[in-house]
Design an enzyme around this catalytic site. Structure first.
Site, short mmCIF file in Angstrom:
data_model
loop_
_atom_site.label_atom_id
_atom_site.label_comp_id
_atom_site.label_asym_id
_atom_site.label_seq_id
_atom_site.Cartn_x
_atom_site.Cartn_y
_atom_site.Cartn_z
N HIS A 364 0.83 -1.21 0.00
CA HIS A 364 0.00 0.00 0.00
C HIS A 364 0.85 1.25 0.00
O HIS A 364 0.54 2.23 -0.64
CB HIS A 364 -0.88 0.05 1.25
CG HIS A 364 -1.66 -1.18 1.43
ND1 HIS A 364 -2.29 -1.51 2.59
CD2 HIS A 364 -1.91 -2.18 0.57
CE1 HIS A 364 -2.90 -2.66 2.45
NE2 HIS A 364 -2.67 -3.09 1.23
N CYS A 677 -4.89 0.84 -19.71
CA CYS A 677 -4.48 1.69 -18.58
C CYS A 677 -3.45 1.03 -17.64
O CYS A 677 -3.28 1.48 -16.52
CB CYS A 677 -5.70 2.13 -17.77
SG CYS A 677 -6.59 0.79 -17.00
C1 PEP Z 1 -4.03 -3.04 -14.11
O1 PEP Z 1 -4.17 -4.13 -13.58
O2 PEP Z 1 -3.38 -2.85 -15.16
C2 PEP Z 1 -4.63 -1.85 -13.52
C3 PEP Z 1 -4.64 -0.69 -14.16
O3 PEP Z 1 -5.14 -1.95 -12.27
P1 PEP Z 1 -4.26 -2.08 -10.94
O4 PEP Z 1 -2.84 -1.81 -11.31
O5 PEP Z 1 -4.81 -1.10 -9.99
O6 PEP Z 1 -4.51 -3.50 -10.56
#
Ligand code: PEP
Ligand code: MG
Length: 748
Positions: A364, A677
């Site tokens: 975190h 993303c």
């Molecule tokens: C991902 O898994 O690429 C994502 C954008 O979400 P997180 O990194 O928060 O799991």
């Protein structure tokens, strides 16, 4: 040699203390100390060897060996018995030293006359400072009491030497905590920072080492241990049974706090003449020395627990809290063994950088540091031992390196590097209002990822066209208790306000796996990344998800709203989540709240299975956002948080690109908008490839938008597509080499 008694040891310590308090010059004092020890222990020789540098020990004072060898005789770490004591941080006790493995006889000292040898490390809290040796003609093994007594003396010397009491400035020893140190760790957040050390948990300062009254000191120790035990019980009661991991740590604390062995050793130290604080610290030092030798991660954690416990006990004994009254330096760089997300958020943007001795890429604290965009280097061994408050420090988050007390040439080179990057950022800033259009005319939409209100000010300056991913879980993770709906409404409304008309794609709570909220029950899972997480939790226990959806609708307050659900693996999960949102819309309408002017509902594609869902799923979803971080870990079966494998497979491997092309095709035929993303979207060459296979929108850290845009504007996306197709046709494993070649031909 006469048998030593408690009174002998106490007398010796008192004599040492009296000697230390005299204002004699360092060398003279060190000489006197060796004489006192030799006399008191009834041996012919007592010598002190100190580290000149991390690899070399120097004979700094002796009673009994030839005086001309002082400051002349040097040993490498591990060389001879003295070098071995230093290297192993363990005593060597021998009746017949020349027959010991590794014995090396140093003729200039005249030590050939002495048969017995007892050497103990001089160390303080894991810092190896040198070796204290006694030798005698008589071939005899030293008793446990004598060994113990000598360790206590070494402890006193360690404290004094650290105060620079003995040796002149010319020895490296005197400059401990003054020398430049370069330490390697692991990158958790890229970027560079220069500043001054701010210790999250400053050391407890001990001033009285030797006791005048053992009985009183034993009482103080027992009192303090009693208080410690009560405080742990209170912590356990407060933690309740919810947080299993926390409970486990507290259980270990309790076990240590009630350990007879630990208490007995400290009581013994006090009987031999140490103060209660010095006794705690002596055992803490010994535990730290063991820590460095333990290869097993679980046991190391337990020794860390003991270290924490010792600190607590020291704070009770000295009355020193975390607040030492020291003022935070300018440009503070936080140094800690570890830190919780809430504590890090409390420091917030005051910090220039963070360096942790432990930590994990997916912890975190790391997530928060990323959100705050402060360089973070984790797994930096010994940083909390080496660093002092206020020390000059350079953090190279990109290389995972830390320079403590750097010399001028290192600082200058580092500043040059920072200046070059600042220049590049200026160049990027000039592109801010220009679109990311390739030379062929292909336009790529660049959006930013965010997770804290604090990120939003960077929206206008980054040149992002929208917030492609707003990670809502950070507000949940960083708190002691569940936020209320009204708080969420205020928060989300502020985010939408700050976006000033630009779209914000709110991702609903993605908890589980590495993201665990302290106040929520969670099962113990063998493989949490593939366990009960994200939307799975939301569907099974809908209370929190519903509250979040209500808060989002209210926060939009008539403005457009985009919501996406994380880790959708099956189309039915998406339908159920979407239905839930629709029911909340209906409920809000009935309650008289204004509804969003436009509602967009999307799914995050992070599981390979979703790519093969029926067409109806892609038609139902308004948009699909590829969560590349998770998708890649499942595609390659490589844990994104495991240092051993997380960089092993390439995003630009033809197999992964071919899979992503399938997703592009599926979205295209169903007219679902698509974006990517994951972290890779922010790496310029990777971003170029993603655009090349037809992904029209990329969402990334704000700082990556400039570099990505700059490369896209210089490139021809059609040529990139052709290069990838050629690599695939030739059956090559990765498109990266060909793309790097291509990028190297582009003009700056
Ligand atoms: C991902 O898994 O690429 C994502 C954008 O979400 P997180 O990194 O928060 O799991
Ligand atoms: Mg994810």
């Amino acid at each position: 040699m006469p048998h030593r008694t408690e009174t002998d040891s106490r007398k010796l310590l008192r004599r040492l203390r009296d000697e230390m308090s005299l204002a004699s010059p360092g060398q003279e004092r060190l000489d006197r100390i060796t004489t006192i020890i030799a006399e008191s222990m009834g041996v012919e020789v007592c010598s002190v060897y100190l580290f000149r540098d991390p690899e070399t020990l120097e004979l700094c004072a002796t009673e009994g060996l030839k005086p001309e060898a002082v400051h002349q005789t040097r040993l490498r770490l591990g060389e001879g018995l003295v070098g071995r004591v230093a290297k192993l941080a363990k005593p060597i006790n021998s009746a017949d030293a020349p027959s010991e493995p590794g014995f090396r006889y140093m003729s200039e000292t005249g030590e050939e006359a002495y048969s017995s040898f007892l050497g103990v490390p001089i160390q303080r809290l894991g810092e190896r400072l040198g070796v204290l040796v006694v030798q005698a003609r008589e071939p005899r093994l030293y008793s446990d009491d004598e060994l113990y007594g000598l360790e206590v003396v070494a402890m006193v010397i360690a404290e004094m030497t650290e105060l620079g009491a003995f040796v002149g400035e010319e020895t490296a020893f005197a400059s401990l905590h003054k020398n430049p140190v370069m330490l390697h760790g692991v990158t958790a957040q890229e970027g560079e920072a220069e500043g001054n050390v701010w210790l999250h948990q400053p050391r407890v300062v001990i001033t009285n080492l030797v006791n005048d009254d053992s009985r009183a000191e034993l009482e103080r120790l027992n009192d303090a241990v009693g208080k410690l035990r009560v405080s742990i019980d209170e912590l356990m009661a407060a933690a309740g049974s919810r947080d299993k991991e926390h409970q486990e740590v507290l259980q270990t604390y309790r076990m240590f706090a009630h350990s007879r062995g630990w208490l007995k050793r400290m009581e013994e130290d006090i009987r031999l003449g140490l103060s209660a604080e010095a006794a705690v610290e002596k055992e803490q030092s010994a535990a730290r020395a063991r820590l460095e030798r333990v290869p097993d991660a679980y046991l190391r954690d337990r020794l860390h627990d003991l270290d924490d416990l010792s600190n607590r006990l020291l704070r009770i004994l000295t009355g020193q809290g975390h607040e030492t009254g020291a003022e935070m330096p300018e440009r503070p760089i936080l140094v800690a063994r570890n830190i919780g997300p809430g504590e890090l958020l409390d420091y917030g943007r005051k910090l220039r950088g963070v360096v942790l001795e432990e930590g994990a890429v997916g912890s975190h604290a790391t997530i928060v540091a990323r959100a705050l965009a402060i360089p973070l280097v984790i797994n930096v061994p010994r940083i909390t031992t080496e660093a002092l408050n206020g020390d000059h420090i350079l953090v190279d988050g990109t290389e995972g390196m830390v320079h403590l007390r750097p010399d001028d040439s290192v600082s200058t080179a580092f500043r040059d590097k920072m200046a070059m990057q600042a220049k590049a950022q200026e160049r990027y800033a000039s592109l801010r209002d220009k679109p990311a259009v390739g030379r062929c005319g292909t336009r790529v939409t660049l959006k930013m990822n965010a997770g804290l209100m604090a990120d939003l000010p960077s929206l206008p300056s980054s040149g992002a066209e929208a917030v492609g991913l707003f990670r809502t879980e950070l507000q949940f993770l960083a708190r002691e208790k569940m936020p209320r709906r009204s708080e969420l409404v205020v928060n989300y409304a502020r985010v939408i306000d700050a976006a000033d008309g630009k779209d914000v794609h709110f991702r609903t709570l993605d908890i589980g796996s590495d993201k665990v909220m302290p106040y929520m029950n969670r099962p113990d899972e063998p493989n949490p990344a593939m366990g009960w997480r994200a939307l799975r939790v939301g569907l099974d226990k809908p209370g929190v998800l519903r509250m979040q959806l209500q808060a989002l609708i209210r926060a939009a307050n008539g403005r457009p709203l985009s919501v996406m659900f994380p880790l959708v693996a099956a189309p039915s999960e998406f339908s159920r989540a979407r239905d839930m949102l629709m029911r909340e819309i209906e409920r809000e309408r009935r309650l008289g709240h204004v509804l969003p002017e436009r509602l967009q509902v999307g799914a995050m594609l992070e599981c390979c299975a979703l790519a093969y869902a029926p067409k109806s799923f892609f038609q139902e979803a308004d948009f699909i956002s590829i969560g590349g971080n998770d998708l890649k870990q499942f595609f390659f079966a490589a844990d994104r948080e495991n240092e051993l494998v997380r960089r092993r497979y390439d995003t630009l491997s033809t197999s992964f690109l071919t899979f992503l092309q399938l997703v592009v095709d599926r979205c295209y035929e169903a007219e679902a908008r698509l974006s990517f993303c994951g972290e890779d979207a922010g790496r310029p060459v990777d971003a170029l490839a993603l655009a090349g296979i037809g992904i029209p929108a990329l969402s990334m850290r704000p700082a990556s938008i400039g570099p990505v845009k700059s490369l896209i504007r210089r490139a021809n996306i059609n040529e990139v597509s052709e290069i990838i197709a050629r690599v695939q046709a030739r059956g090559l494993e990765s498109a990266r080499p060909a793309l790097l070649d291509y990028v190297s031909t582009l003009v700056e």
